[in-house]
Design a protein around this motif. Structure first.
Motif, PDB file in Angstrom:
ATOM      1  N   ALA A 171       0.842  -1.196   0.000  1.00 56.40           N
ATOM      2  CA  ALA A 171       0.000   0.000   0.000  1.00 56.40           C
ATOM      3  C   ALA A 171       0.873   1.240   0.000  1.00 56.40           C
ATOM      4  O   ALA A 171       2.082   1.175   0.208  1.00 56.40           O
ATOM      5  CB  ALA A 171      -0.924  -0.001   1.217  1.00 56.40           C
TER       6      ALA A 171
ATOM      7  N   HIS B  52       5.729   5.185   6.479  1.00 57.78           N
ATOM      8  CA  HIS B  52       5.333   3.966   5.783  1.00 57.78           C
ATOM      9  C   HIS B  52       6.520   3.068   5.465  1.00 57.78           C
ATOM     10  O   HIS B  52       6.361   1.866   5.349  1.00 57.78           O
ATOM     11  CB  HIS B  52       4.595   4.332   4.496  1.00 57.78           C
TER      12      HIS B  52
ATOM     13  N   THR C 127      -9.852  -8.291   3.809  1.00 58.42           N
ATOM     14  CA  THR C 127      -8.877  -7.331   3.309  1.00 58.42           C
ATOM     15  C   THR C 127      -7.466  -7.802   3.643  1.00 58.42           C
ATOM     16  O   THR C 127      -7.227  -8.445   4.667  1.00 58.42           O
ATOM     17  CB  THR C 127      -9.105  -5.941   3.918  1.00 58.42           C
TER      18      THR C 127
ATOM     19  N   ASP D 277      -1.498  -6.331   1.293  1.00 65.45           N
ATOM     20  CA  ASP D 277      -2.197  -5.050   1.399  1.00 65.45           C
ATOM     21  C   ASP D 277      -2.955  -4.664   0.143  1.00 65.45           C
ATOM     22  O   ASP D 277      -3.912  -3.892   0.218  1.00 65.45           O
ATOM     23  CB  ASP D 277      -1.197  -3.934   1.718  1.00 65.45           C
ATOM     24  N   CYS D 278      -2.528  -5.138  -0.996  1.00 65.11           N
ATOM     25  CA  CYS D 278      -3.141  -4.707  -2.254  1.00 65.11           C
ATOM     26  C   CYS D 278      -4.391  -5.488  -2.612  1.00 65.11           C
ATOM     27  O   CYS D 278      -5.049  -5.183  -3.605  1.00 65.11           O
ATOM     28  CB  CYS D 278      -2.130  -4.818  -3.402  1.00 65.11           C
TER      29      CYS D 278
ATOM     30  N   PRO E 109      -4.192   0.703  -1.379  1.00 63.11           N
ATOM     31  CA  PRO E 109      -3.404  -0.250  -2.166  1.00 63.11           C
ATOM     32  C   PRO E 109      -2.635   0.449  -3.278  1.00 63.11           C
ATOM     33  O   PRO E 109      -3.157   1.351  -3.942  1.00 63.11           O
ATOM     34  CB  PRO E 109      -4.481  -1.191  -2.739  1.00 63.11           C
TER      35      PRO E 109
ATOM     36  N   GLY F  10      -4.930  -5.957   4.401  1.00 58.83           N
ATOM     37  CA  GLY F  10      -4.166  -5.032   5.215  1.00 58.83           C
ATOM     38  C   GLY F  10      -3.978  -5.485   6.652  1.00 58.83           C
ATOM     39  O   GLY F  10      -4.063  -4.676   7.570  1.00 58.83           O
ATOM     40  N   HIS F  11      -3.762  -6.757   6.853  1.00 58.62           N
ATOM     41  CA  HIS F  11      -3.496  -7.312   8.171  1.00 58.62           C
ATOM     42  C   HIS F  11      -2.217  -8.138   8.092  1.00 58.62           C
ATOM     43  O   HIS F  11      -2.019  -8.900   7.150  1.00 58.62           O
ATOM     44  CB  HIS F  11      -4.647  -8.201   8.652  1.00 58.62           C
TER      45      HIS F  11
END
Length: 542
Positions: free
Chosen positions: A167, A182, A402, A389-390, A341, A404-405
């Motif tokens: 992301a 990031h 999702t 994440d994407c 993403p 994003g974990h």
């Protein structure tokens, strides 16, 4: 949409992984673990070897170097892959009748780079590029002219592609002069600014809190009593750190900065920290942590402007929900309003969500918009997968999961490796899981709350730890044993006799966290309504 592939997995001889983070590294590791002996290429935009991202905020002041995943999860990318290309970005993904043509360039160049099927005619003074198949329509990100720099374009022909793109932080126009957190380079830059402040703390001037939404310490005595910290106040002439966004990263960063004795201000557009993730009730409890640790929190507020002078001091214009303006100053301003993403460069035939996440089937194979594919293909493109994440993966139990974990990036590559090798898949079911450390509190979220419909039930323990259950009425008829239990405990009249727990949030409650992990693995679980607040019962017996 479709996700079909025509090349038998037994004929897959080469896989290209786009992304060298946790998901990319784990994909290479899983492929080898499932017996893949073909050629693996990994392309990563950062020049660093794969490293863990959570420590960037949690341990900003602790680590002098990245936490490399080679030691963290015992996986070395250069051992697993045949070719590792770091400091490069993939800029085009072109389907071929027998696989994929992938183009990459050095990461130092801008996004406006594309592959063409015809030899380019440059209008910027560039010489013809290698192979005659790339055009450079942008400019390098350094100060050299395009006449001095030629992108080292490369072409990769492979049987299968795995997108582990990660992301990118969201940066609004009003926050263009703010820092982000990031990457390791981001962390190193921020740390250098804040460490200089820590090494030579100076007295800051107390000023009255004039912002209508300011909540912070009210007396200088409580401020001065903070252990090992210089005297600071919620409202001061110059904040050491101003954070825009009170999400997971924003609150973690505020916590580690306050632990160093830095003056911190957090600006949040919602009415409470993490409200969009956890709801307002839990958000208000997290807000108290910020107040108790002498941080300033401005809710229902937005940053309209960040203007940094030659001395590195930023003027920050903050506007609250009623239109009242306040100007703050800070030595460092960090935008922590979220990430999206890193998929903006992907072609239109790849199906994505409204937030730009690649949509995949339960195996991680990408859904394709077949009407957008090149017309010269006789069959659907061969194996294309996405993870981390994407991506957003369909799941029979948890719906859309999702990527994003951290746990998803760690475990989902097993699904892709099994699909690419035709091997059996043995993945232990697991709910989406987020973990964090905030102002000394260990927090965990298992499952996905429905903030529009769930009710929150708190279990507050005598030692200060607590757990929140996100529940809704369970419409399924109870079993005989469940009915007896409800009668014994006495379900509240007018309420559902049973509740369905969709998510569990724990704070400093390791036993609840361990049980919640198991209870939510197979989706929402049912409890007797009258038991939810009974602290004598463990979660597994509710």
């Amino acid at each position: 949409m479709a996700s079909a592939s025509t090349l038998p997995v037994s004929q897959i001889g080469s896989v290209l992984i786009v992304g060298a983070g946790l998901a990319g590294l784990r994909t290479a590791q899983a492929l080898r673990g499932h017996g893949f002996t073909g050629h693996i290429t990994v392309i990563g935009a950062e020049s660093h070897a794969p490293y863990d991202r959570p420590p960037l905020s949690k341990h900003l002041f602790d680590n002098d170097s990245p936490v490399f995943l080679s030691s963290d999860i015992d996986a070395d990318l250069h051992t697993l892959a045949d070719q590792v290309l770091l400091g490069r970005r993939v800029v085009e993904l072109i389907p071929q009748p027998s696989g994929w043509r992938v183009g990459s360039v050095p990461a130092a160049f801008s996004d406006d780079i594309e592959i063409s099927d015809e030899s380019p005619t440059s209008q910027r003074g560039d010489a013809p590029l290698p192979g005659g198949s790339f055009t450079h329509a942008g400019t390098p990100t350094d100060s050299r002219s395009t006449n001095d720099v030629k992108p080292e374009a490369a072409e990769h022909l492979v049987d299968a592609v795995v997108l582990a793109l990660g992301a990118a932080p969201v940066v609004l126009p009003s926050l263009e002069q703010a820092l982000t957190l990031h990457t390791w380079d981001d962390a190193r830059t921020l740390r250098s600014i804040l460490t200089a402040r820590v090494s030579s703390p100076s007295q800051v001037t107390l000023a009255p809190a004039s912002h209508p939404n300011t909540r912070g310490p009210l007396d200088q005595h409580s401020i001065a009593s903070l252990p090992d910290a210089p005297v600071v106040a919620a409202s001061c002439d110059i904040h050491d750190l101003l954070i825009v966004g009170a999400g997971w990263i924003g609150v973690e960063l505020a916590a580690v900065a306050r632990a160093q004795g830095l003056s911190v201000c957090v600006v949040e557009a919602s009415s409470a920290p993490l409200e969009r993730h956890l709801g307002v009730e839990i958000g208000e409890r997290i807000a108290e942590w910020i107040h108790e640790n002498h941080g300033e929190l401005l809710t229902d507020s937005q940053v309209r402007m960040v203007d940094t002078d030659a001395n590195g001091i930023s003027r920050v214009l903050v506007v609250n929900g009623t239109g009242d303006e306040r100007e703050l100053r800070a030595r460092a301003v960090v935008s922590a309003i979220g990430a999206r993403p890193a998929t903006t460069w992907l072609p239109g035939y790849i199906a994505t969500s409204a937030h730009g996440a690649v949509l995949t089937d339960p195996r991680g194979q990408v859904y394709l918009e077949t009407n957008a594919l090149p017309t010269n293909l006789n069959a659907l493109p061969m194996h294309l997968y996405a993870v981390g994440d994407c991506a957003v993966r369909e799941d029979a139990v948890h719906g859309r999961v999702t990527g994003g974990h951290w746990a998803v990036a760690l475990n989902d590559p097993e699904r892709i490796a099994a699909a690419l090798t035709g091997s059996d898949l043995s993945v232990r079911p697991a709910a989406p899981h987020v973990f964090s450390t905030q102002f000394g509190h260990d927090v965990n979220l298992f499952g996905t709350p429905d903030l529009d419909h769930d009710e929150v039930i708190f279990r507050d323990y005598p030692d200060g730890s607590w757990t929140a259950l996100y529940v809704r009425p369970d419409d399924a008829p109870p079993s005989v044993s469940e009915t007896d239990s409800a009668q014994t405990t006495g379900a509240v009249a007018g309420h559902a006799e049973r509740w369905l727990v969709e998510a569990v949030f724990t704070v400093d409650a390791p036993r609840d966290a361990s049980q919640a992990r198991k209870l939510t693995a197979n989706g929402p679980f049912s409890i007797a309504a009258g038991n939810a607040s009974d602290l004598s019962l463990p979660l597994k017996n509710l």
